[in-house]
Design a protein around this motif. Structure first.
Motif, short mmCIF file in Angstrom:
data_model
loop_
_atom_site.label_atom_id
_atom_site.label_comp_id
_atom_site.label_asym_id
_atom_site.label_seq_id
_atom_site.Cartn_x
_atom_site.Cartn_y
_atom_site.Cartn_z
N ASP A 174 48.62 40.15 76.98
CA ASP A 174 47.67 40.23 75.87
C ASP A 174 46.34 40.83 76.30
O ASP A 174 45.73 41.62 75.57
N GLU A 175 45.89 40.48 77.51
CA GLU A 175 44.58 40.97 77.96
C GLU A 175 44.57 42.48 78.18
O GLU A 175 43.50 43.11 78.17
N ASP A 176 45.74 43.08 78.36
CA ASP A 176 45.80 44.54 78.52
C ASP A 176 45.45 45.26 77.23
O ASP A 176 45.07 46.44 77.26
N ALA A 223 45.80 51.78 79.69
CA ALA A 223 46.29 53.07 79.21
C ALA A 223 47.70 52.94 78.67
O ALA A 223 48.06 53.57 77.65
N ALA A 224 48.51 52.12 79.31
CA ALA A 224 49.86 51.86 78.79
C ALA A 224 49.78 51.11 77.48
O ALA A 224 50.54 51.39 76.54
N ALA A 225 48.86 50.16 77.38
CA ALA A 225 48.68 49.41 76.13
C ALA A 225 48.26 50.34 75.00
O ALA A 225 48.68 50.17 73.85
N LEU A 226 47.43 51.33 75.31
CA LEU A 226 47.03 52.31 74.30
C LEU A 226 48.25 53.07 73.78
O LEU A 226 48.41 53.26 72.57
N ILE A 227 49.11 53.50 74.68
CA ILE A 227 50.32 54.20 74.27
C ILE A 227 51.20 53.30 73.41
O ILE A 227 51.82 53.75 72.44
N ARG A 233 40.61 45.63 75.05
CA ARG A 233 39.66 46.75 74.87
C ARG A 233 40.26 47.87 74.02
O ARG A 233 39.56 48.52 73.24
N VAL A 234 41.56 48.07 74.17
CA VAL A 234 42.24 49.09 73.37
C VAL A 234 42.16 48.77 71.89
O VAL A 234 41.81 49.62 71.06
N ASP A 235 42.47 47.52 71.55
CA ASP A 235 42.45 47.12 70.14
C ASP A 235 41.04 47.18 69.56
O ASP A 235 40.85 47.54 68.40
N GLU A 236 40.05 46.85 70.38
CA GLU A 236 38.66 46.94 69.91
C GLU A 236 38.30 48.38 69.57
O GLU A 236 37.67 48.65 68.54
#
Length: 361
Positions: A185-187, A273-277, A190-193
């Motif tokens: 979840d912590e990955d 970066a993986a979470a963004l993808i 920042r992406v979700d924000e």
């Protein structure tokens, strides 16, 4: 540099003359510790995640160690199929340190899944492992020090099937090629924000960079595709990539001058970066690491191929969401990865990608 590597190789071959591994095509005795070498590029290690998973399913009580590249290892630290990670960048300067780490874990079996010579086989043999397996090893100068006989593997199928073939040496036959990454979840925080602040309904990823120039799509084509998307949809475009790819993404961002273009290249950690993808609705990409990240995270993709082959690299699972465009090679003879031009990739037009993309979003 080449001369230095030749000297290293000669020294390694000399030392190995006094070493041996057990020769066999099938390990039948119980083993306690197995080590997988996969310390090259990101995509190649992702290709090996099915090997880790299938091995654990068949040998749940065997200690599983992975020798990974320090630059990509953080992405795999939460893989439940790996008990321990050792770090080695594949260079001769870190060879002795890696050897010391391997000797401490005392591996019974080493699988050289993807690791460069002349370091890989000497490292495995000198570790004291009873068995060392490598595919392909036909034509490999170090094949006399592999437990298995010299043999090639097929070029006309998904590369993960070739990696899974190594497991036949411990009695496992599998075609379970699904890639896996295990994010937390912590990955995503920042992406979700960042994505939430944009308020878009759809996010289309552009992976502009690739491991070689020959695999990259021409810069002008990216601009043409972006302009079509911005004109015909309300989606936002997310520019993905590493810090090394910031120059090209910044140039496209500057040319487009749109609030719906998000230049995220190099702005996140590897796991982020993986979470963004994972959050994208689709990723448009050449044959490079982020394509395989997306496949592992079930993000739809459009793969762009010319020099590279989708038969080898495009996922053979979830084929309904992993589309590709393949154009023929234009030069004869083709020099493959050594090509410094993008002529093959220029055959792929922005309109052609758009026609496929609009059906996916």
């Amino acid at each position: 540099r080449k001369r230095c590597m030749k000297l290293f190789e000669s020294a390694a071959r000399l030392i190995l003359r006094f070493k041996s591994v057990r020769k066999t095509q099938l390990v039948t005795e119980p083993v306690q510790t197995v080590c997988f070498f996969s310390n090259t590029a990101l995509g190649d290690t992702i290709f090996n995640t099915p090997v880790f998973r299938v091995f654990r399913q068949n040998f749940p009580h065997v200690r599983t160690v992975a020798l990974l590249n320090p630059s990509t290892a953080p992405l795999f630290k939460t893989d439940p199929n790996i008990d321990e990670i050792l770090l080695y960048d594949g260079k001769k300067g870190g060879f002795l340190r890696a050897l010391s780490q391997l000797k401490k874990i005392k591996p019974d079996v080493i699988f050289i899944l993807h690791s460069n010579e002349p370091q890989a086989t000497p490292l495995a043999v000198l570790s004291g492992a009873k068995y060392v397996f490598k595919l392909p090893n036909a034509g490999n100068k170090f094949s006399p020090f592999h437990s298995n006989v010299p043999e090639p593997y097929g070029d006309k199928r998904y590369v993960v099937l070739n990696r899974l073939d190594q497991l036949k040496f411990v009695g496992i036959e599998s075609r379970d090629t699904r890639l896996n990454l295990y994010l937390r979840d912590e990955d995503f925080t920042r992406v979700d924000e960042m994505l939430k602040s944009r308020g878009a309904r759809k996010f289309i990823g552009f992976q502009m960079g690739a491991s070689t120039v020959s695999r990259q799509w021409f810069w002008q084509r990216w601009q043409e595709l972006a302009e079509i998307i911005l004109e015909r949809t309300d989606a936002s475009i997310v520019l993905t990539g590493s810090p090394a790819e910031r120059a090209m993404t910044a140039q496209l961002d500057e040319e487009l001058r749109s609030s719906r273009v998000i230049d995220a290249a190099g702005k996140f950690s590897l796991r982020e970066a993986a979470a963004l993808i994972a959050r994208l609705d689709v990723l448009v990409t050449p044959d490079t690491g982020p394509l395989h990240v997306a496949a592992a995270l079930k993000t739809p993709t459009i793969g762009l191929f010319a020099v590279a082959s989708p038969v080898n690299s495009n996922p053979d699972f979830d084929e309904n969401i992993h589309k590709f465009i393949k154009k023929p090679r234009t030069c004869s003879p083709c020099v493959g990865k050594n090509c410094k031009f993008q002529e093959c990739m220029l055959q792929i037009g922005a309109d052609e990608v758009w026609e496929m993309l609009k059906e996916m979003i």
